[in-house]
Design a protein around this motif. Structure first.
Motif, mmCIF file in Angstrom:
data_model
loop_
_atom_site.group_PDB
_atom_site.id
_atom_site.type_symbol
_atom_site.label_atom_id
_atom_site.label_comp_id
_atom_site.label_asym_id
_atom_site.label_seq_id
_atom_site.Cartn_x
_atom_site.Cartn_y
_atom_site.Cartn_z
ATOM 1 N N ASP A 211 0.833 -1.202 0.000
ATOM 2 C CA ASP A 211 0.000 0.000 0.000
ATOM 3 C C ASP A 211 0.866 1.250 0.000
ATOM 4 O OD1 ASP A 211 -1.942 1.979 0.501
ATOM 5 O OD2 ASP A 211 -3.187 0.511 1.534
ATOM 6 N N THR A 212 0.575 2.197 -0.904
ATOM 7 C CA THR A 212 1.344 3.440 -0.965
ATOM 8 C C THR A 212 0.727 4.532 -0.112
ATOM 9 O OG1 THR A 212 0.124 4.124 -2.958
ATOM 10 C CG2 THR A 212 2.205 2.942 -3.271
ATOM 11 N N GLY A 213 -0.438 4.267 0.500
ATOM 12 C CA GLY A 213 -1.070 5.236 1.385
ATOM 13 C C GLY A 213 -0.665 4.984 2.824
ATOM 14 N N ALA A 214 -1.465 5.488 3.760
ATOM 15 C CA ALA A 214 -1.180 5.307 5.179
ATOM 16 C C ALA A 214 -1.303 3.838 5.552
ATOM 17 C CB ALA A 214 -2.123 6.158 6.015
ATOM 18 N N ARG A 215 -0.471 3.418 6.489
ATOM 19 C CA ARG A 215 -0.531 2.053 6.978
ATOM 20 C C ARG A 215 0.075 1.987 8.371
ATOM 21 N NH1 ARG A 215 4.222 -1.328 3.906
ATOM 22 N NH2 ARG A 215 5.908 0.142 4.281
ATOM 23 N N GLY A 216 -0.254 0.926 9.104
ATOM 24 C CA GLY A 216 0.246 0.744 10.458
ATOM 25 C C GLY A 216 1.046 -0.531 10.566
ATOM 26 N N THR A 217 2.210 -0.444 11.209
ATOM 27 C CA THR A 217 3.141 -1.554 11.304
ATOM 28 C C THR A 217 3.717 -1.631 12.708
ATOM 29 O OG1 THR A 217 3.806 -1.113 9.001
ATOM 30 C CG2 THR A 217 5.204 -2.587 10.275
ATOM 31 N N LEU A 218 3.880 -2.824 13.232
ATOM 32 C CA LEU A 218 4.648 -3.016 14.453
ATOM 33 C C LEU A 218 6.088 -3.342 14.089
ATOM 34 C CD1 LEU A 218 2.299 -5.111 16.780
ATOM 35 C CD2 LEU A 218 2.980 -2.725 17.071
ATOM 36 N N VAL A 219 7.026 -2.699 14.759
ATOM 37 C CA VAL A 219 8.456 -2.946 14.545
ATOM 38 C C VAL A 219 9.035 -3.511 15.840
ATOM 39 C CG1 VAL A 219 10.713 -1.930 14.041
ATOM 40 C CG2 VAL A 219 8.670 -1.115 12.831
#
Length: 299
Positions: A211-219
């Motif tokens: 996805d090139t839009g907003a996204r949420g990720t855990l690092v």
């Protein structure tokens, strides 16, 4: 999760160190405004920090008085249009009445255990590091178990309000309850924008890898590791979930410990350094616009 009966942006002191409110509830409910948390900025770095200890807390729902959860803004304004992110604290044994929200929200458990589901559903306690979503219009309750409970809540469009279940509607979305034990972790062998030397892993929560839009990720950073996080399109909005990592903004020398609930607005191309100095893994939630890079500090 139980929300506001009207737009609100008031807060009180962090955790239970101070019991008074930062702004009078009545004034906040009428005006929707209080001072924002103090921001730390080092030298020329455009990145900013909101330490958890500086977050101002206030009632999420003033109409419920002492029975209301407490909320503190990290970025944006949940009482206004646009996206925002804020912390919510729940007392031990808290359980909300059935209700709906006018907007969809996402939540990441930071401390304690939280249940969010249909009013008739059996308790499914989500521990720290878990993720859930609550679609707009769907009737639900939120409960908390543990001496101290806190979650990070995020919306894409405000204001964030609560409404009675009589106004329930189906917006086509379905809720997600993802226990941390069911997260799928990927590393440098799976993703090109993670350098192998850093040892970091990521779990995609929403938006998707492509996805090139907003996204949420855990690092996830292993104990003893340090990495640079950098995005080129907009601020990376980073919330410390666990492990108390340190952050070094840009080329500044100062290091800041990120207690759970602390927030970093990492400016585009800032390449801020995050270090996991504790004996356990450090966990960060990252909201980005498109891709961001995780590079090793050894280079």
């Amino acid at each position: 999760m139980e929300g506001l009966l009207m737009p609100l942006n008031s807060f009180a002191s962090f955790r239970d160190a101070v019991s008074g409110f930062g702004c009078a509830a009545v004034l906040a409910a009428m005006m929707g405004a209080c001072a924002t948390a103090q921001q730390v900025q080092d030298g020329p770095s455009p990145s900013k920090i909101v330490p958890a200890s500086d977050v101002d807390w206030g009632p999420l729902n003033p109409a419920r008085g002492d029975a209301s959860p407490r909320a503190g803004t990290l970025w944006g304004d949940r009482a206004a249009a646009g996206a925002s992110g804020f912390l919510v604290q729940f007392k031990q044994g808290f359980s909300s009445p059935p209700h709906i929200h006018n907007v969809t929200y996402r939540g990441v458990v930071i401390e304690g255990r939280i249940h969010n589901d249909d009013p008739a559903a059996a308790n499914m306690w989500l521990p720290a590091g878990s993720f859930w979503t609550q679609p707009a219009g769907e009737a639900h309750i939120t409960s908390a178990e543990g001496e101290f409970n806190m979650a990070y809540i995020e919306i894409d469009e405000g204001p964030y309000l609560v409404q009675p279940t009589e106004n329930a509607f189906d917006n086509g979305e379905r809720p997600v309850n993802l226990d941390r034990s069911n997260l799928v972790w990927l590393d440098a062998s799976d993703i090109a924008w993670i350098e192998r030397d850093g040892g970091a892993e990521v779990a995609f929560l929403w938006g998707g890898e492509a996805d090139t839009g907003a996204r949420g990720t855990l690092v996830k950073l292993p104990a003893g590791q340090s990495v640079r996080l950098s995005g080129d399109r907009a601020d990376l909005k980073i919330v410390s979930i666990s492990g108390e990592p340190e952050v070094q903004l840009g080329g500044a020398n100062a290091k800041h410990v990120l207690m759970p609930g602390s927030f970093v607005a990492s400016a585009p191309n800032a390449a801020d350094v995050f270090v996991c100095n504790v004996k356990t893994d450090c966990l960060l939630y990252v909201r980005s616009e498109g891709h961001f890079e995780i590079t090793s500090t050894r280079n």
